[in-house]
Each structure stands twice: as structure tokens, then as C-alpha cells.
Design an enzyme around this catalytic site. Structure first.
Site, PDB file in Angstrom:
ATOM      1  N   GLY A 222       0.800  -1.204   0.000  1.00 31.89           N
ATOM      2  CA  GLY A 222       0.000   0.000   0.000  1.00 31.89           C
ATOM      3  C   GLY A 222       0.839   1.262   0.000  1.00 31.89           C
TER       4      GLY A 222
ATOM      5  CG  ASP B   9       8.567  -5.315   8.468  1.00 30.91           C
ATOM      6  OD1 ASP B   9       9.715  -5.700   8.788  1.00 30.91           O
ATOM      7  OD2 ASP B   9       8.358  -4.484   7.580  1.00 30.91           O
TER       8      ASP B   9
ATOM      9  CB  VAL C 162       2.982   5.642   3.875  1.00 33.15           C
ATOM     10  CG1 VAL C 162       2.912   6.383   5.207  1.00 33.15           C
ATOM     11  CG2 VAL C 162       3.245   4.171   4.094  1.00 33.15           C
TER      12      VAL C 162
END
Ligand SMILES: *[C@@H]1O[C@H](CO)[C@@H](O)[C@H](O)[C@H]1NC(C)=O
Ligand SMILES: *[C@@H]1O[C@H](CO)[C@@H](O)[C@H](O)[C@H]1NC(C)=O
Ligand SMILES: *[C@@H]1O[C@H](CO)[C@@H](O)[C@H](O)[C@H]1NC(C)=O
Ligand SMILES: *[C@@H]1O[C@H](CO)[C@@H](O)[C@H](O)[C@H]1NC(C)=O
Ligand SMILES: *[C@@H]1O[C@H](CO)[C@@H](O)[C@H](O)[C@H]1NC(C)=O
Length: 704
Positions: free
Chosen positions: A499, A543, A501
Site C-alpha cells: 500500500g 515486520d 503511506v
């Protein structure tokens, strides 16, 4: 300035006439200072003890004063920084040899067991302290640096450590040990004294427990056993006999050399004997990921394929990767290939050894994300992790080195870098997904750490408000809300694999936030639905790393970037999935086709905790070799009870530091089942439960 010039003149042109006026007995209350009266001479005027020039400052040592090349033979506190010109060296009235600094602070230069009554720079090159009975109570011969002189010896259990360079006498890369088994051996300075690391020895390992290395005034170098028998001559008879002086030095390049100097002070040193004529013999000459090869007899450092010098000007510092690997994106080897090198030896430190053919070894390493290089020798495939150490080209042991080289650049990396930039500008993340448990744990960690001032993570800015607000409640936002906050997703900060940011402004402009809009996921992996129901599900973040933990203006940590999160259904506690996450923080099971559990996040959390404690990254190739890999270094310090090394000069609560290190080491166990749950981590950090002594993070692996 004038003072320094004068001093240099003194050092260079010191007339022997003055030297002979000096008394070689130094009484209590005597002192030296760099600018006036910088040294004491031996009676013969040959040797001097005192201040010599080092870079812009000074060091204390012994050197040959009478010859043109003022060779330094011994250095006090060799690893301390250079001294300013306003220090004084004192033989105090109460019999201590100290260095007095401007503010009155004193540093001991000797550890004599009783007070001294006098001192002397002897004609043998030995500086000694005497007690009131004129018995020697301390002498520099007992604490040699890299050299012994004629008439001196190296006793069993003692060693010489090479200097960094001819000009810098701090501890360098190599050591010579007179072992208690009778063998005289050379090793890299930071390796264990084990046979596989020895690069030269006298093959006298059965000669008993008190063998000494001796250098006679006629240049003869030999080993004596405890009953005084000469058990081995290292060199033949010398031609120069007594009309020369000799020194034996382990040189910065790792080779032991016996030098002679005639009494003609304008001559140079000549080499009488040397331990090895192959300049690549010393193990570890070239630093990490590099190997030594001879070019016109000169030792030359070469980077392994896929690596570049950390510093072109200092090739012995080693090499780092010239590409950024991003996990192991492809299982069929698309992003990696293996480069082959013949006839090299490396430190033999495999995590897996299998009987194999070369072709099978190649395939195996390519498929195994954990494998960063493989040494193929004697029909065995020895898979290794980086860094590779102690590489050298040798004719005798033929083997093939396979090194994984890749082309990689990824969107994920870019996003992390960008976000990091913004992290320093106090950006608060308002992610549309929130990981409940890790968040609480991180908050507690931060509070514990912060309250006890264990750290100030260097990557974050310091600012006034130290008050912590335990703002850990979850809150979800609707899509229109987020659209408004980001001004219609207009200000793009970065792009990730899952995606984009965007920058957003909340609370009437008082809070700047980063918002990630999931794209591919939304199109498919029911993303928003998942996110709304997440609290009933377990989420593996996948992550966890510092770049994804953002601090708000109250230093309250927020977990960010759920782009990689993997959701587990309530009845599912493990999952198989393609690799996600950022190299260095991902748990080993990602690389090994093992099931992924929430313990993968515990691993990442552990690595991050250790980074926070030590204020550095998990791998820093410009540090000394034993420190490069943070996890290894922390475990070494823990095992040797030297935790204060981790925080350097910072004042910390020792027991809390130890508690945090123990938790960190439990979290990074390579075997997932050994890692504690996050709940347990909270309890351990709070001090509610006892923390058992953690094993070496790799102990489970080595048992397999
Ligand atoms: C050392 O020096 C101090 C002051 O300079 C003096 O008071 C003291 O008597 C001296 N001691 C000796 C043993 O000379
Ligand atoms: C000096 O020697 C005498 C007699 O040998 C002995 O009694 C005394 O303990 C010695 N002093 C020191 C400081 O060693
Ligand atoms: C060790 O050997 C040296 C000779 O090499 C000898 O002078 C010394 O007394 C011996 N020490 C012991 C404790 O045997
Ligand atoms: C020292 O070497 C001599 C000659 O090799 C040998 O006879 C003697 O036993 C050795 N001493 C010890 C303590 O090993
Ligand atoms: C020592 O002398 C011999 C013959 O006198 C000579 O062959 C040899 O090269 C000399 N060695 C050195 C180190 O000068």
C-alpha cells in the site's frame, strides 16, 4: 605552539651529553610533562621512558632514543586515547606511578603490590620500580605490548599483541602466545586460542608447562623448558654478534620478526628472522567478507563478489554488501545467483553440513534463504551465514566458496527509510490497524526503560517533555475520517508492497500522522473486514523493527506498518507463508520453511530490545569484529559478565540492565519454542517473574 616545537627539537636532537648527566635512579616526587622534561633516559642514553608524540597528542612509552628511527618498544595503557599536553606523569611521594590529569584525576600506570621507593630506566630497555630493599616490584617486561628486547623473555601464559600500525600502538589484529602447554603460537587477536585459528606455531606442544621464549643479547631466539634446557632454536646463529641490538616484534601485519640494529645510529633496522614469508598467512588480515591474496608478494585484500569495501582508503576494515538483500523473495533463485571462488579458506563456522555434490550444494544454498554462502570441500556442503571471516587464498586446501549475490531493491525498503526520516520529526502513526499485545508490551518496555534512564535511543530526538502518557487504548477510524485527515490522500510519503503511506493531520492540526492505505489487500487477503475484527484474531505483525515503532511527542511507542501482518484464525496458531519482513529482524524460521507462529514477532522484538539497550543497529560492519553482529556480541558480554560494555559510560541500574538483556536473549533463541510469549515478556520485564539464565541463542541449532 612554541612549547611543542621545543619538544620536537628535544626528541629529535637530544644531545647524548645531557643524557649522561642524568641519573638513572628516579626518586619519589619526580615528574615528567610533555612540554618540559618529557622523558627519563637509561644510563647508556639508549632507551627513554616518558611522553612521545602520538597524532596530535601524546602517549607514554619506552623507545630507542639514540637511533634515527625512534622505534617505540612499549606503551602504557595502549588502548587509552592520546593524552593532552597538560598531563603530568608522577612518581608520587607515597610510591605510586600515576598519570595526573588537569582536574586532579589520577590514572595508575603500574599495579605494583607495594609502594615504590624509586624507579629506573634500565640499560636493558626495562623500566622498573624498586621497593625500599631495592627489589624490583614492577617492571614493564612483565606487561609487554608487541615487542621483547635482547635479554628479555616471554614467560608461559604471557602474550604479545600487535599494534594497529607503525604509528599507532593500540592493540591490533594479532597475538603471539607462549602457551602453558609449551607451544609458542600466533592467532588472530579476537579468536579463541584453538588449533583451527593458529596460523603459526613452534610445534612444541608437549614441552611442558613452563616453557619460555628467550632472546639473547647476541640475537639468538630460543625456547627453554622449566629445567632450563634449550628445546628449540628458532633462528640460526647471527653474524652481527654483540655489536647490535635486537628486538622481536609481532608486527601490525601479523608476522613475527626479529630485527637487528647496528650501533651506527643512522642505520636502519634489518630483518634477521621472520615467522612466515607468505604475507597472507596471518588469519584475519583483511576484515569481514574479504580475503587476502598475494600480488607481487604483497598481501592484498579483495572483497568477495557482491561486496564493496567499507572504506576504500582502509581496505583491511573489510567489506559490506553492495546490494540490499530483502529477505528471500523468490524460492526459485530469481533474485540471487551464486558466485564461485576457488582455493580460498574461511573460518569454518557452518550452521549446516551435509554430504553433497557441488551441484546439489549450489541448489541447496540457493533454495535456503538462511544460506548466505557455502563452502564446498571434501564432498561436503557447509552452509554459512554472514559475515565470512578470515578469508585467505591458500594453495594447500582446495575448496570452492559459493557466495550468494543478488540484485534487490524493494519498495518496502524505501518506505522504511522515508518513515524513519519522519520519525525524527515526531510523526505519530495512526495506522488503520493496531496490534494490541505488542503495543502494550512496547509501552511497558519503554516506560521501564525510560523511567530508569537506561537509554536514549540515538535515533530519536530529545525534547523537553519527559512525562509519559500511557496512551495505549485502541481506536479505529472510519474510511471517511481517514480521508479527511489525509486531505483526500493527497500527501504521499512513500509506497510499500502492500500500500501507500500518506501524511495526515489530526486533533485540529496538533498531531501529524502517517496513514497507510492498503491496496492489493483491499482488492483481495477482505482487508478492512479483517482489520475491524482483528481483536478476536491473533495477528503476527511480521515486520517488527525500529523503523516501524514510532514515538509520539510523549515518547509513547506506537506499532506501525501492518502492511505485512498475517492474521491467524482463533483455532489456528501457526501458519505457513512466503517470507515477509525485513532482513535482520525476521526470525530464522522464515528462512527455513518452518511454520510461522507469533514467536516470529517475539524474535524481532528481542533483536529490537537489544538494539535499544545498546543504542546501535543489529549489524554494524564498521565495528570491531567481535561486535559486528549485535546478538553475538551481547551474548558474549552476558556470558563473560561484562554487561557494562554494552552501555559504555552510561550510568544504568545494573540489575535492570541484566534483566533486559536476559529477556532479549530469550526472545532471540533460534528455536521458536524456547522464546517466551509476549505475555511472559511483560512479566519478565516488570520483574514479576524470575528470568532463568538464557542459553546461547544458537545452542539448539548446534545440538542438531
Ligand atoms: C614531595 O613534594 C612535596 C611538595 O612539593 C613535599 O612537601 C614533600 O616533602 C616531597 N616529598 C619527598 C619525599 O621529597
Ligand atoms: C626488606 O628486607 C628485610 C630483610 O631482608 C625484610 O625483613 C623486609 O620485610 C623487607 N621489606 C620489604 C618491603 O620487602
Ligand atoms: C620456569 O622456567 C624458567 C626457565 O625457563 C625458570 O627460570 C623458572 O624458575 C621456572 N619457573 C617455575 C615456576 O618453574
Ligand atoms: C627439559 O628438556 C630436557 C631435554 O629435552 C628433558 O630431559 C627434561 O626432562 C625436560 N624437563 C621437563 C620438566 O620436561
Ligand atoms: C652470515 O654470514 C654468512 C657467511 O659468512 C652469509 O652467507 C650470510 O648471508 C650472513 N647472514 C646474514 C643475515 O647476514
Amino acid at each position: 605552539m612554541v612549547a611543542i616545537v621545543l619538544f620536537l627539537l628535544l626528541i629529535n636532537e637530544f644531545p647524548v651529553a645531557i643524557a649522561q648527566q642524568r641519573n638513572s635512579i628516579i626518586s619519589l616526587n619526580s615528574s615528567l610533562s610533555p612540554n618540559n622534561n618529557p622523558f627519563w633516559l637509561s644510563g647508556s642514553g639508549l632507551f627513554a621512558f616518558g611522553f612521545y608524540k602520538k597524532d596530535e597528542g601524546f602517549a607514554i612509552g619506552i623507545w630507542l632514543e639514540k637511533v634515527r628511527q625512534k622505534t617505540v618498544l612499549w606503551t602504557a595503557n595502549r588502548d587509552d586515547p592520546q593524552l593532552p599536553k597538560d598531563v603530568t606523569l608522577l612518581l608520587t611521594s607515597d610510591g605510586r606511578l600515576v598519570l595526573q590529569q588537569k582536574l586532579g584525576q589520577q590514572i595508575a600506570l603500574s599495579n605494583a603490590p607495594q609502594p615504590a621507593s624509586s624507579a629506573s630506566m634500565l640499560n636493558t630497555g626495562d623500566f622498573v620500580l624498586y621497593n625500599s630493599n631495592s627489589t624490583i616490584i614492577w617492571e614493564t617486561v612483565d606487561v609487554p605490548t608487541d615487542t621483547i628486547l635482547a635479554g628479555q623473555r616471554l614467560l608461559a601464559g604471557n602474550d604479545l599483541v600487535s599494534s594497529i600500525s607503525k604509528a599507532n600502538h593500540a592493540s591490533g589484529k594479532f597475538r603471539l602466545i607462549m602457551q602453558k602447554d609449551g607451544n609458542l603460537v600466533q592467532y588472530p587477536a579476537n579468536s579463541p586460542a584453538a588449533p583451527e585459528y593458529a596460523y603459526w606455531n613452534t610445534k612444541t606442544a608437549t614441552a611442558g608447562d613452563n616453557v619460555s621464549l628467550n632472546l639473547d643479547s647476541n640475537g639468538q631466539l630460543y625456547l627453554l623448558n622449566t629445567t632450563g634446557f634449550n628445546i628449540k632454536n628458532l633462528n640460526g646463529p647471527s653474524n652481527l654478534s654483540d655489536n647490535a641490538f635486537y628486538r622481536l616484534t609481532i608486527d601490525p601485519d601479523g608476522i613475527l620478526r626479529l630485527y637487528s640494529h647496528s650501533l651506527n645510529q643512522d642505520d636502519d633496522w634489518s630483518i634477521e628472522w621472520l615467522s612466515s614469508s607468505n604475507n597472507c598467512d596471518p588469519i584475519g588480515l583483511c576484515g569481514l567478507n574479504a580475503y587476502c591474496t598475494l600480488m607481487d608478494q604483497e598481501a592484498t585484500c579483495v572483497c568477495s563478489p557482491g561486496f564493496a569495501f567499507i572504506d576504500e582508503g582502509q581496505k583491511d576494515l573489510g567489506c559490506h554488501r553492495n546490494f540490499r538483500p530483502d529477505g528471500c523473495k523468490s524460492k526459485n533463485g530469481e533474485t540471487f545467483y551464486l558466485s564461485e571462488l576457488e582455493g580460498l579458506t574461511w573460518e569454518d563456522n557452518p550452521y549446516s553440513t551435509l554430504a553433497s555434490t557441488k551441484i546439489a550444494c549450489r541448489e541447496d544454498c540457493l533454495k535456503d534463504c538462511y544460506c548466505e554462502a557455502a563452502l564446498f570441500k571434501d564432498q561436503q556442503c557447509r552452509k554459512q551465514k554472514l559475515p565470512l571471516r578470515f578469508g585467505r587464498r591458500q594453495q594447500v586446501e582446495l575448496g570452492t566458496t559459493l557466495i550468494k549475490v543478488g540484485v534487490a531493491s524493494s519498495e518496502t525498503t524505501q518506505v522504511s527509510t522515508r518513515i524513519k526520516k519522519h520519525m525524527q520529526k515526531d510523526v505519530l502513526i495512526g495506522s488503520s490497524a493496531i496490534l494490541a499485545f505488542a503495543l502494550i508490551v512496547l509501552a511497558i518496555t519503554a516506560i521501564l526503560i525510560h523511567r530508569h534512564r537506561v537509554w536514549e535511543y540515538r535515533k530519536t530526538n530529545k525534547y523537553g517533555n519527559d512525562e509519559l502518557i500511557e496512551d495505549v487504548a485502541l481506536r479505529s477510524y472510519t474510511y471517511p475520517e481517514l480521508e479527511k485527515v489525509t486531505n483526500g490522500f493527497s500527501d504521499e510519503l512513500g509506497k510499500g508492497a502492500f500500500g501507500t503511506v500518506f501524511k495526515g493531520v489530526m486533533s485540529n492540526g496538533r498531531r501529524v500522522v502517517a496513514i497507510k492505505r492498503l491496496e492489493k489487500v483491499v482488492a483481495e487477503a477482505r482487508g478492512i473486514l479483517y482489520l475491524h475484527e482483528e481483536c478476536e484474531n491473533q495477528i503476527i505483525h511480521c515486520d517488527i523493527k525500529p523503523e516501524n515503532i514510532l514515538l509520539d511527542e510523549h515518547k509513547c511507542p506506537k506499532v506501525a506498518d501492518f502492511g505485512l501482518a498475517k492474521l491467524l484464525r482463533p483455532n489456528q496458531s501457526r501458519t505457513y507463508t512466503g517470507i515477509r519482513g525485513t532482513r535482520g529482524y525476521v526470525a530464522p524460521e522464515w528462512h527455513r520453511d518452518l511454520p510461522i507462529t507469533v514467536k516470529a514477532d517475539v524474535y524481532s522484538y528481542g533483536i529490537m530490545l537489544l538494539e535499544i539497550i545498546c543504542g546501535r543497529r543489529k549489524m554494524e560492519t564498521d565495528l570491531s569484529e567481535q561486535k559486528v553482529v549485535l546478538a553475538n556480541w551481547v551474548y558474549d558480554c552476558f556470558e563473560n559478565s561484562e554487561l557494562d560494555k554494552l552501555v559504555e559510560d552510561e550510568e544504568v541500574d545494573k540489575s535492570k540492565l541484566e534483566r533486559m538483556v536476559r529477556v532479549g536473549l530469550w526472545c532471540i533463541q533460534e528455536e521458536p519454542s524456547l522464546r517466551p510469549s509476549m505475555k511472559k515478556v511483560v512479566l519478565m520485564l516488570e520483574g514479576t517473574v524470575e528470568i532463568p539464565t538464557p542459553p546461547s541463542p544458537t545452542s539448539f541449532l548446534s545440538c542438531m
